[in-house]
Design a protein around this motif. Structure first.
Motif, PDB file in Angstrom:
ATOM      1  N   VAL A 149      -6.813  20.544   6.290  1.00 16.52           N
ATOM      2  CA  VAL A 149      -7.175  19.146   6.553  1.00 16.52           C
ATOM      3  C   VAL A 149      -8.007  18.592   5.396  1.00 16.52           C
ATOM      4  N   ASP A 150      -8.955  19.389   4.902  1.00 21.86           N
ATOM      5  CA  ASP A 150      -9.776  18.925   3.783  1.00 21.86           C
ATOM      6  C   ASP A 150      -8.957  18.776   2.495  1.00 21.86           C
ATOM      7  N   ALA A 151      -7.916  19.581   2.348  1.00 22.52           N
ATOM      8  CA  ALA A 151      -7.012  19.410   1.196  1.00 22.52           C
ATOM      9  C   ALA A 151      -6.329  18.051   1.277  1.00 22.52           C
ATOM     10  N   MET A 152      -5.982  17.629   2.486  1.00 27.85           N
ATOM     11  CA  MET A 152      -5.374  16.302   2.634  1.00 27.85           C
ATOM     12  C   MET A 152      -6.385  15.202   2.312  1.00 27.85           C
ATOM     13  N   LEU A 153      -7.668  15.440   2.604  1.00 26.39           N
ATOM     14  CA  LEU A 153      -8.714  14.501   2.198  1.00 26.39           C
ATOM     15  C   LEU A 153      -8.775  14.418   0.665  1.00 26.39           C
ATOM     16  N   ALA A 154      -8.695  15.571   0.014  1.00 25.06           N
ATOM     17  CA  ALA A 154      -8.696  15.585  -1.459  1.00 25.06           C
ATOM     18  C   ALA A 154      -7.465  14.867  -2.006  1.00 25.06           C
ATOM     19  N   ILE A 155      -6.332  15.039  -1.343  1.00 23.18           N
ATOM     20  CA  ILE A 155      -5.109  14.341  -1.751  1.00 23.18           C
ATOM     21  C   ILE A 155      -5.304  12.836  -1.634  1.00 23.18           C
ATOM     22  N   ALA A 156      -5.898  12.389  -0.535  1.00 22.61           N
ATOM     23  CA  ALA A 156      -6.145  10.959  -0.345  1.00 22.61           C
ATOM     24  C   ALA A 156      -7.072  10.419  -1.425  1.00 22.61           C
ATOM     25  N   SER A 157      -8.115  11.157  -1.729  1.00 19.18           N
ATOM     26  CA  SER A 157      -9.085  10.719  -2.729  1.00 19.18           C
ATOM     27  C   SER A 157      -8.445  10.569  -4.110  1.00 19.18           C
ATOM     28  N   ILE A 158      -7.756  11.601  -4.556  1.00 21.21           N
ATOM     29  CA  ILE A 158      -7.169  11.553  -5.895  1.00 21.21           C
ATOM     30  C   ILE A 158      -5.991  10.593  -5.968  1.00 21.21           C
ATOM     31  N   THR A 159      -5.306  10.381  -4.870  1.00 17.02           N
ATOM     32  CA  THR A 159      -4.191   9.435  -4.877  1.00 17.02           C
ATOM     33  C   THR A 159      -4.681   8.027  -5.183  1.00 17.02           C
ATOM     34  N   LEU A 160      -5.810   7.638  -4.627  1.00 20.69           N
ATOM     35  CA  LEU A 160      -6.362   6.304  -4.907  1.00 20.69           C
ATOM     36  C   LEU A 160      -6.660   6.135  -6.398  1.00 20.69           C
ATOM     37  N   THR A 161      -7.343   7.115  -6.997  1.00 25.41           N
ATOM     38  CA  THR A 161      -7.653   6.978  -8.424  1.00 25.41           C
ATOM     39  C   THR A 161      -6.392   7.103  -9.280  1.00 25.41           C
ATOM     40  N   ASN A 162      -5.459   7.966  -8.871  1.00 23.54           N
ATOM     41  CA  ASN A 162      -4.180   8.060  -9.595  1.00 23.54           C
ATOM     42  C   ASN A 162      -3.476   6.706  -9.609  1.00 23.54           C
ATOM     43  N   LEU A 163      -3.397   6.077  -8.447  1.00 25.58           N
ATOM     44  CA  LEU A 163      -2.727   4.776  -8.362  1.00 25.58           C
ATOM     45  C   LEU A 163      -3.418   3.744  -9.240  1.00 25.58           C
ATOM     46  N   PHE A 164      -4.744   3.685  -9.150  1.00 29.59           N
ATOM     47  CA  PHE A 164      -5.473   2.718  -9.977  1.00 29.59           C
ATOM     48  C   PHE A 164      -5.177   2.950 -11.454  1.00 29.59           C
ATOM     49  N   ASN A 165      -5.291   4.195 -11.889  1.00 31.71           N
ATOM     50  CA  ASN A 165      -5.105   4.486 -13.316  1.00 31.71           C
ATOM     51  C   ASN A 165      -3.687   4.237 -13.786  1.00 31.71           C
ATOM     52  N   ARG A 166      -2.713   4.449 -12.923  1.00 30.52           N
ATOM     53  CA  ARG A 166      -1.323   4.177 -13.288  1.00 30.52           C
ATOM     54  C   ARG A 166      -1.078   2.675 -13.389  1.00 30.52           C
ATOM     55  N   VAL A 167      -1.599   1.907 -12.433  1.00 31.75           N
ATOM     56  CA  VAL A 167      -1.430   0.450 -12.476  1.00 31.75           C
ATOM     57  C   VAL A 167      -2.195  -0.130 -13.661  1.00 31.75           C
ATOM     58  N   ASN A 168      -3.405   0.358 -13.863  1.00 25.88           N
ATOM     59  CA  ASN A 168      -4.281  -0.186 -14.903  1.00 25.88           C
ATOM     60  C   ASN A 168      -3.955   0.323 -16.305  1.00 25.88           C
ATOM     61  N   ASP A 169      -3.327   1.473 -16.398  1.00 20.69           N
ATOM     62  CA  ASP A 169      -3.132   2.163 -17.678  1.00 20.69           C
ATOM     63  C   ASP A 169      -4.500   2.417 -18.321  1.00 20.69           C
ATOM     64  N   THR A 170      -5.376   3.027 -17.530  1.00 22.18           N
ATOM     65  CA  THR A 170      -6.761   3.281 -17.932  1.00 22.18           C
ATOM     66  C   THR A 170      -6.809   4.097 -19.215  1.00 22.18           C
ATOM     67  N   VAL A 171      -7.654   3.666 -20.125  1.00 26.11           N
ATOM     68  CA  VAL A 171      -7.833   4.339 -21.411  1.00 26.11           C
ATOM     69  C   VAL A 171      -8.558   5.659 -21.190  1.00 26.11           C
ATOM     70  N   LEU A 172      -8.020   6.735 -21.758  1.00 20.28           N
ATOM     71  CA  LEU A 172      -8.631   8.055 -21.637  1.00 20.28           C
ATOM     72  C   LEU A 172     -10.006   8.079 -22.279  1.00 20.28           C
ATOM     73  N   ASP A 173     -10.953   8.660 -21.584  1.00 24.19           N
ATOM     74  CA  ASP A 173     -12.257   8.946 -22.178  1.00 24.19           C
ATOM     75  C   ASP A 173     -12.594  10.429 -21.977  1.00 24.19           C
ATOM     76  N   PHE A 174     -11.555  11.224 -21.765  1.00 25.64           N
ATOM     77  CA  PHE A 174     -11.613  12.675 -21.693  1.00 25.64           C
ATOM     78  C   PHE A 174     -10.573  13.194 -22.679  1.00 25.64           C
ATOM     79  N   PRO A 175     -10.698  14.432 -23.134  1.00 22.37           N
ATOM     80  CA  PRO A 175      -9.625  14.976 -23.986  1.00 22.37           C
ATOM     81  C   PRO A 175      -8.303  14.979 -23.200  1.00 22.37           C
ATOM     82  N   ALA A 176      -7.240  14.596 -23.860  1.00 24.48           N
ATOM     83  CA  ALA A 176      -5.921  14.577 -23.211  1.00 24.48           C
ATOM     84  C   ALA A 176      -5.562  15.982 -22.743  1.00 24.48           C
ATOM     85  N   ALA A 177      -4.930  16.063 -21.596  1.00 28.99           N
ATOM     86  CA  ALA A 177      -4.470  17.353 -21.077  1.00 28.99           C
ATOM     87  C   ALA A 177      -3.257  17.800 -21.877  1.00 28.99           C
ATOM     88  N   ASP A 178      -3.197  19.101 -22.104  1.00 31.04           N
ATOM     89  CA  ASP A 178      -2.021  19.632 -22.816  1.00 31.04           C
ATOM     90  C   ASP A 178      -0.972  20.056 -21.841  1.00 31.04           C
TER      91      ASP A 178
END
Length: 178
Positions: A149-178
């Motif tokens: 159940v808590d994994a689904m909470l984590a999924i909900a949390s990251i999905t919101l930020t994923n959606l925002f960053n995809r819509v916004n095309d947020t500029v990376l301020d972390f090293p790019a993932a390889d």
């Protein structure tokens, strides 16, 4: 380049400024994702921070949370969150090889982490319709019902930020993932 309105941290006022101060105090900086979310909707940023606070009190370990967030970020194609959570995963002791494996729900050498990654991948790619065998496998690997159940909470949390960053095309301020 960001596609939604983005303010400079110094321009923040009211509730956004309060939330940014809290984030900066805890993390040392305000990531571009939070700056974009909070600059447009302090209510949305407050919700994100609330979900994150709840996750810290959940039955999941910090490593479990990062595994879930890596899988979801990879599945949704969010380069921003993939970069951020790759960095956080490394800080928690995940090797580069383990990060590459779990984010694609491939074997990493840790059966429990692999089962959690596979479960998360199934939840995301099946729109929540998870086969009984997948649920049985994650439980057999030692993941409890509370952790599921808590994994689904984590999924909900990251999905919101994923959606925002995809819509916004947020500029990376972390090293790019390889």
């Amino acid at each position: 380049m960001a596609r939604l309105h983005t303010i400079a941290l110094s321009e923040a006022s009211g509730r956004a400024a309060e939330l940014f101060a809290t984030v900066k105090s805890a993390a040392g900086k305000v990531p571009n994702s939070y700056l974009g979310i909070g600059g447009n909707s302090p209510v949305a940023l407050e919700a994100v921070l609330g979900l994150e606070a709840a996750l810290k009190k959940s039955s999941l370990s910090p490593m479990d949370i990062e595994i879930v967030k890596l899988v979801v970020s990879r599945a949704t194609g969010c380069d921003y969150c993939l970069a951020a959570h790759t960095l956080l995963g490394k800080k928690l002791g995940l090797s580069r090889e383990a990060i590459l494996a779990v984010r694609d729900a491939r074997p990493s050498g840790d059966p429990r982490n692999d089962a959690l990654a596979t479960f998360t991948h199934h939840v995301i790619t099946s729109r929540g319709i998870v086969a009984a065998e997948v649920l049985a496998a994650v439980k057999a690997a030692g993941v409890t019902d509370s952790q599921i159940v808590d994994a689904m909470l984590a999924i909900a949390s990251i999905t919101l930020t994923n959606l925002f960053n995809r819509v916004n095309d947020t500029v990376l301020d972390f090293p790019a993932a390889d």
